[in-house]
Design an enzyme around this catalytic site. Sequence first.
Site, PDB file in Angstrom:
ATOM      1  N   CYS A  12       0.868  -1.171   0.000  1.00 21.56           N
ATOM      2  CA  CYS A  12       0.000   0.000   0.000  1.00 21.56           C
ATOM      3  C   CYS A  12       0.907   1.224   0.000  1.00 21.56           C
ATOM      4  O   CYS A  12       2.133   1.095  -0.059  1.00 21.56           O
ATOM      5  CB  CYS A  12      -0.999  -0.010   1.156  1.00 21.56           C
ATOM      6  N   CYS A  86      -1.838   1.432  -4.220  1.00 23.06           N
ATOM      7  CA  CYS A  86      -0.544   2.061  -4.508  1.00 23.06           C
ATOM      8  C   CYS A  86      -0.467   2.514  -5.952  1.00 23.06           C
ATOM      9  O   CYS A  86       0.515   3.110  -6.377  1.00 23.06           O
ATOM     10  CB  CYS A  86       0.632   1.154  -4.142  1.00 23.06           C
ATOM     11  N   CYS A  90       3.519   0.593  -8.244  1.00 28.18           N
ATOM     12  CA  CYS A  90       3.912  -0.812  -8.134  1.00 28.18           C
ATOM     13  C   CYS A  90       4.521  -1.284  -9.452  1.00 28.18           C
ATOM     14  O   CYS A  90       3.861  -1.228 -10.483  1.00 28.18           O
ATOM     15  CB  CYS A  90       2.704  -1.673  -7.807  1.00 28.18           C
TER      16      CYS A  90
END
Length: 143
Positions: A12, A86, A90
């Site tokens: 996250c 996120c 990522c």
Amino acid sequence: MTDPRPSVLFVCVHNAGRSQMAAGLLTSLSGGAVEVRSAGSAPADRVNPVAVEAMAELGIDITAERPKVLTPEAVQTSDVVVTMGCGDACPYFPGTRYEDWVLEDPAGQDLAMVRRVRDEIRGRVEELLAELGVPQAGPLSGV
């Protein structure tokens, strides 16, 4: 020798709430049968104290955990990467399984709201264990 256990990375933004709770739940429910990591695209200074309290209610102690920065290596060496808001931070690697869990952010929220997020994460972690073919280690204490 490589680790035969499946590996799961929870990501996250701040690695202070959702991903820490998910990692604690998976570690506990798998009884160590899964390699579990968590990270954040912009890690906070510490784990959310309300998340720590909510996890303690289940008998899971995450007080020693610290937010960690997300690295491409952590993603690349994971069998499953679970993202929780996120976004594009990522990194993507072919061959890695990705799941995006849409969950409310517990940052700055009260215990009742964090409990709801924790319980939703618990259900998803239980589903993930079943998908990985890993039996649950046993019941959690508390709620």
